[in-house]
Design a protein around this motif. Structure first.
Motif, PDB file in Angstrom:
ATOM      1  N   ALA A  20       6.204   3.896   0.894  1.00 63.39           N
ATOM      2  CA  ALA A  20       6.946   5.068   1.364  1.00 63.39           C
ATOM      3  C   ALA A  20       7.923   4.679   2.469  1.00 63.39           C
ATOM      4  O   ALA A  20       9.066   5.148   2.483  1.00 63.39           O
ATOM      5  CB  ALA A  20       5.979   6.149   1.850  1.00 63.39           C
ATOM      6  N   LEU A  21       7.495   3.836   3.384  1.00 68.47           N
ATOM      7  CA  LEU A  21       8.362   3.399   4.475  1.00 68.47           C
ATOM      8  C   LEU A  21       9.557   2.618   3.948  1.00 68.47           C
ATOM      9  O   LEU A  21      10.706   2.885   4.317  1.00 68.47           O
ATOM     10  CB  LEU A  21       7.578   2.550   5.477  1.00 68.47           C
ATOM     11  CG  LEU A  21       8.386   1.982   6.643  1.00 68.47           C
ATOM     12  CD1 LEU A  21       8.992   3.097   7.481  1.00 68.47           C
ATOM     13  CD2 LEU A  21       7.512   1.083   7.503  1.00 68.47           C
TER      14      LEU A  21
ATOM     15  N   ASP B 218       0.858  -1.171   0.000  1.00 67.24           N
ATOM     16  CA  ASP B 218       0.000   0.000   0.000  1.00 67.24           C
ATOM     17  C   ASP B 218       0.906   1.236   0.000  1.00 67.24           C
ATOM     18  O   ASP B 218       2.117   1.109   0.229  1.00 67.24           O
ATOM     19  CB  ASP B 218      -0.996  -0.031   1.163  1.00 67.24           C
ATOM     20  CG  ASP B 218      -0.357  -0.002   2.541  1.00 67.24           C
ATOM     21  OD1 ASP B 218       0.617   0.768   2.739  1.00 67.24           O
ATOM     22  OD2 ASP B 218      -0.834  -0.726   3.419  1.00 67.24           O
ATOM     23  N   PRO B 219       0.383   2.418  -0.282  1.00 64.31           N
ATOM     24  CA  PRO B 219       1.238   3.610  -0.401  1.00 64.31           C
ATOM     25  C   PRO B 219       2.096   3.891   0.839  1.00 64.31           C
ATOM     26  O   PRO B 219       3.254   4.300   0.708  1.00 64.31           O
ATOM     27  CB  PRO B 219       0.242   4.746  -0.657  1.00 64.31           C
ATOM     28  CG  PRO B 219      -0.926   4.072  -1.300  1.00 64.31           C
ATOM     29  CD  PRO B 219      -1.012   2.706  -0.651  1.00 64.31           C
ATOM     30  N   GLU B 220       1.539   3.650   2.016  1.00 63.97           N
ATOM     31  CA  GLU B 220       2.304   3.899   3.240  1.00 63.97           C
ATOM     32  C   GLU B 220       3.464   2.914   3.379  1.00 63.97           C
ATOM     33  O   GLU B 220       4.562   3.279   3.788  1.00 63.97           O
ATOM     34  CB  GLU B 220       1.395   3.828   4.472  1.00 63.97           C
ATOM     35  CG  GLU B 220       0.369   4.945   4.556  1.00 63.97           C
ATOM     36  CD  GLU B 220      -0.870   4.710   3.694  1.00 63.97           C
ATOM     37  OE1 GLU B 220      -1.070   3.585   3.181  1.00 63.97           O
ATOM     38  OE2 GLU B 220      -1.632   5.671   3.516  1.00 63.97           O
ATOM     39  N   GLU B 221       3.218   1.638   3.066  1.00 58.26           N
ATOM     40  CA  GLU B 221       4.290   0.638   3.110  1.00 58.26           C
ATOM     41  C   GLU B 221       5.390   0.986   2.112  1.00 58.26           C
ATOM     42  O   GLU B 221       6.577   0.909   2.439  1.00 58.26           O
ATOM     43  CB  GLU B 221       3.745  -0.757   2.775  1.00 58.26           C
ATOM     44  CG  GLU B 221       2.884  -1.372   3.829  1.00 58.26           C
ATOM     45  CD  GLU B 221       2.264  -2.674   3.346  1.00 58.26           C
ATOM     46  OE1 GLU B 221       2.249  -3.623   4.163  1.00 58.26           O
ATOM     47  OE2 GLU B 221       1.802  -2.762   2.186  1.00 58.26           O
TER      48      GLU B 221
END
Length: 130
Positions: free
Chosen positions: A18-19, A13-16
């Protein structure tokens, strides 16, 4: 995070995403034709230089969905057993693997026999390379 190599990162997902990209994690290609920043052989060799010991962790959902039909997080367009076994062999060839884990194998339900067969093949490849 410079001691983490991930392969086949095809559904974040976008947050993963980015991390992962905000760290020094290496994203390696499990085989030619798959996503990743560098070949697994190169990434494993570089990791072995930085580490005294390697834990090789395989989630069965790294495989193509056709090989894990009953998995809760199966994804299409993944590698087959042969490509994944070759990647395992490359990591084992470093001589630094001290632990090998194969997780997320689901034998229950329709397609469980296919999932187990693929997992046993990966386990055998890992043990043969170790």
């Amino acid at each position: 995070t410079d001691r983490i190599v991930m392969v086949d990162v095809r559904n974040l997902d976008p947050e993963e995403a980015a991390l992962v990209r905000a760290t020094d994690i290496t994203i390696a290609r499990v085989a030619p034709g798959f996503a990743g920043d560098e070949p697994i052989e190169q990434a494993a060799a570089a990791l072995a230089v930085r580490c005294d010991a390697i834990y090789l962790h395989i989630d069965s959902d790294v495989l193509d969905a056709s090989l894990t039909p009953n998995h809760g997080t199966k994804e299409p367009n993944g590698p087959g057993v042969a490509e994944t076994a070759a990647a395992i062999k490359a990591v084992m060839a470093t001589g630094k693997v001290v632990a090998f884990g194969l997780l997320s194998v689901n034998s229950a339900g329709a397609g469980g026999d296919i999932s187990v067969r693929a997992a046993v093949d990966l386990l055998n490849a890992g043990l043969a390379g170790w």
